[in-house]
Each structure stands twice: as C-alpha cells, then as structure tokens.
Enzyme design. Sequence first.
Site: not given
Ligand SMILES: Cc1ncc(C[n+]2csc(CCOP(=O)(O)OP(=O)(O)O)c2C)c(N)n1
Length: 578
Positions: A445-446, A475, A478
């Site tokens: 979702d992030g 997220w 994280e």
């Molecule tokens: C543009 C960008 N911003 C921040 C990050 C750091 N980052 C890597 S994975 C992640 C969390 C992703 O969250 P989500 O898409 O909700 O997946 P979930 O881990 O909850 O399954 C973040 C913030 C990144 N890799 N790229």
Amino acid sequence: MTNFQQIENSAADLIARFLKSQGIQRVYGLCGGHIMPIWMRLDAHGIQIVDTRDERAAVYMAHAEAELTGQLGVALVTAGPGVTNAMTGLANAHVARASVMVLSGTPPLAQENRGALQDMVHTDVVKSVTQFARTVRHPDLVLPALYEAAACALGQGGESGPVFIDFPVDILRASPSQVAQLAEYFKPLNSLRSTPHSADVQAAIELLWQAKRPLFISGRGARGAEKTLQALLSVLGAVYLDTGESRGLVPDSHASVVGAMRAQAMKEADLVVTLGRKLDFQLAYGSPAVFGDAKFLRISDNAAHLRDNRRGEVEILADVGHTLDALLAHKPARAPATDVAWAQGLRAQHLQRADKQIQSMKTAAPGSDGLMHPNRVLSALRDALPEDAVVVADGGDFLSFARVGLPANTYLDPGSLGCIGIGTPFGVAASLVCPDKTVVVATGDGAFGFNAMEIDTAVRHQAPVLVVVANNGSWAIEVRDQQETHGKVVGTRLQFADHAGMARAFGMHAQRVEKAEDLPAAIALALQNLPALLDVLVTPEAVSSDAKSGLAWVPDLQALSAWDEAERNWRQSESGNS
Ligand SMILES: Cc1ncc(C[n+]2csc(CCOP(=O)(O)OP(=O)(O)O)c2C)c(N)n1
C-alpha cells in the site's frame, strides 16, 4: 502565431517522423507549452499519446515499454518541473540500464537566461543519470542528435540506458532544410552485435570443461540468448541462477534451475559464469567471502559488466548470445568434468523447497490481528493467473513475498535502485504493450501511494491491468527495522485507507477483500472487468525474507546480514594472513 502549415514542416514534425521510423507506437507524457509542437505532431503521425498524471510515471511507463519490447521507450515531458519530476524515472532507468528516451522543451532561444517561464538548464540536471544529454539549438541538428541518442540508449558501443534531448520551442516550430530530412535518415537502427575472439572462446571452453561445480548467473546482457543458454547448460549439466534482470530466460522446468538453493550454489561453485551481469549487491559483489575461491568466467558486451568487483580468469567482451553460440559450436568431444551428483542434488533440493513454499503459502496463518497473511493473496493470484502472465511486483515486505511466491517469466520490479512506486505505471504500460496477456501489479500500500493517480491513466486509456494492493496500513518492512534495531516505531504507520473507494472514484472496477476465501471470486471478477483494483487487507505482522535477511537495514559491508558477517570474518582472516 505560427500557422498550422508551418508546424507540419517543422523540426517537431521531424521528431515525430523519426520516432515513427523507429517503430515507436506510443509515447508517454504530460503536456505543456514547451513541448506542444512535438505532442501535436506525434498525434498527427498516429503515435499514441499516453497522457499521465505525473512526469515520473511517464518515464516509468517508457521504461516498462523498453524492457518489454527491447526497443526504445519514449517519454515527453515539459520544461522545468516536468524535467525535475522525470528525474526519479531517469535515475531508475539509468540504474536498470533501460533504453529510455526523454524529450523535452526549453524557452525560445531569444528568451534564454532572461528569466523565462520554466527556464532551467535541464542537461546539467540529468547529466549524471543519462548516457546522452543535449540541447539541440538548430532544426538541422535534430535528426543527427536523435540518431546518436537512440544508439546510446540501446547500448550500441557502450552501456544501454536513458538519454535526454531538449529543444527550444522556437526551434521545434522552425523548418529544417530539405537536406536535413532526406528519406535515408528515416531508417530503423540496425543492431550491432560483437563476436568473441576464437582464442577467448577456447580459453572459456577449457575452464568450462574442467569445472566440477559450474554455476551460471545471467543478467540483462543475456536477454535474447535463451535457446543457446539452455542448450549449453544441458551440455554441461551446470546449475543456473537467474536475477530479476533476466527472468524467464531459463524456465523452471529446466534441470539446471536451482533458484531456491541460491546461497548453497554460490558457496559451493568452483566456476562462476556471469553472463551480461554486474556482480552487484545481489551477488555479494563477487566476494571470496561468499563465493570462496571459485574461478570466474565473465562474458559481457560492455566493459562495465566485465571486470566490476571481481576479475575473471577469462573475460570476453562480446555479445553474450554470439559467445554462447561459439562455445557450443566448438564444444569438445569429451564429456565435461561436472559433478553430476552435486548438480542433481541441488536441483532435487530446489524442487523440494519450491514445492514446500507453494504448499505453505496456501495455508499461511493470519496475524494476531486476524488479518490474512500476504502469501494467501499471492497464492490465490498464482492459482488464477495464466502461465504467460506479466507480473509487476512493488513494495517492501510484499515485494519480497511476491518475488518468491509469484514467479513469472515476464517480471518487472523496482530493480537495484529500490525504486518503489513503479508498480501501477509499469503495469499500465505493460498492459498496453502486451494487450493479449494478463498483467497484474502486486504492490504494497505504501508503494502504491506514490503513483496512485495513474489509476486514472489506466481508466482513460482502458489499459487492462489488475492492481492488487496488499493493504497492511504501514510501510511494514521499515516498521520491522525500527522495532528490531531501534525499539520504537516512528512515522512508518499508514492508514488502512480505502484504495478501492479511491479507484472507484476514477471509474475503475474495484473491491476490498478482507477474507482469504473471498479472493478467488474477487480475482475472477476483476479479471473480467479490467482495469481493476483489489484492495486486500493483510496483516503487517508477516515477516518477509528481505526483512529476515537484513536487506532493509543496510549492513556496512554487504547487503545481507549473513554475507556481511562472512565478509567481516574473511577480511579479518585475510589481514591476519598478510
Ligand atoms: C522511493 C523510495 N522511498 C522509500 C524507500 C524505502 N522503502 C523501501 S521498502 C519501503 C516500505 C514499502 O511499504 P509498502 O509498499 O507498504 O510494502 P510493505 O513493506 O508494507 O509490504 C520503503 C519506505 C524506497 N526504497 N524508495
């Protein structure tokens, strides 16, 4: 004012004719006065304009187009903020070495440096992430610049990657001379492929036929070489690992595939063959700490992927396909020295693990919050998708689960830049490029939030994509990092937002799914009503392999905790020995 006839004979028209002659069917972009002459001439020449809601998404889409077609992907963005918005897309294409061409405009020459609207030096901004960046200030110089840029983007004579050209808008409206638009200029670029020297081929054969435990690893430089690669693997009885760059080259049914035994294969191989593949963080930088004292055979058509991090016993600078052809053509009569029991043992363990993985996905337990495990979503998708589906995976934990749990021969993800947010744009472009295939985006979702507005682009262009959002209200990867390494969670929780409601507001078929047993029907209905979105509530408690391996918290020496420790120990023992 410029009249219509003038525009028909303009430099902008030349650009459109050039793109048409290169087989470009669609260009992704967001309009603006500085690029309007190109925009309108593209349309006049029957090139589809896929108008996006952000320039970053336009470049991501061009990136997916390039990856799926093997040709140029083109984005058209306006001056100033149009270019700065495009930067992340350019950076991602640069790291992925995707053949993206970004075109833009600048203020008219007479207003340059006078404080004009949207005036900035784009080429300086994009230089570090492009193979070619130029402002073209004369209409007769338009075509030569386009050819040079296209050749650079496609990696002719160097590394492939994104290129950038901008044009003062008065130049776009001006007419080139007749000489500058001779018909012979409008030929498709021919492909240039280099062949290996026979002495190098012989040296490589010696290494390959002497090896007991040969391991092949492919990258994007091996694309197109699937037939010969599969044949050579069979002749040698070698084992094979793919990487995200070259998914689908060797099908899982091939006896050499041992993806689930990655760590062991890397540790035990005595010869590692890299095919058009950098030894980057995913391959432990080729370190002896992980690969031991294996010899390396490195084959690539460009210097950047030939000697990075670990030199090869033999290094061949030539087209990977041609080189594999030559190796097969000159194969010795004697049998290779491959330890068949070793290779077959790894394969058997791979099959066992992969099967166990599929079974455990089907029954993965919910979290203490009662929400389903992300693997239940992937398992249901796996059951519903045809074998030739195109999968785009995006997110943190969910990307990690999807990379393992939703295998596909055609697969795209954020790549080495870790560029989350590509999901929906990649999926929209993929569904336009491959209208006969099922295209699914599996996204956290992030990650979805970055380019969520592109669901509007999907609806307007009737791009038949299915977006599945794994909604864990955070997220998550994280969150895990903070919990484990800092003992506190700060700024990493999101809402369990109603993504289905948002998609419906843009006219998309959408449904929220809360129970695993409702998934099959919801997926089936969505596939009949594309474009569609499923907003699936999943538990944030599920821990992915990327979270367990330490990738998220970025160890000092290597990408994964286990490799980092091995590297530390190896360095210590090496300095003790010296
Ligand atoms: C543009 C960008 N911003 C921040 C990050 C750091 N980052 C890597 S994975 C992640 C969390 C992703 O969250 P989500 O898409 O909700 O997946 P979930 O881990 O909850 O399954 C973040 C913030 C990144 N890799 N790229």
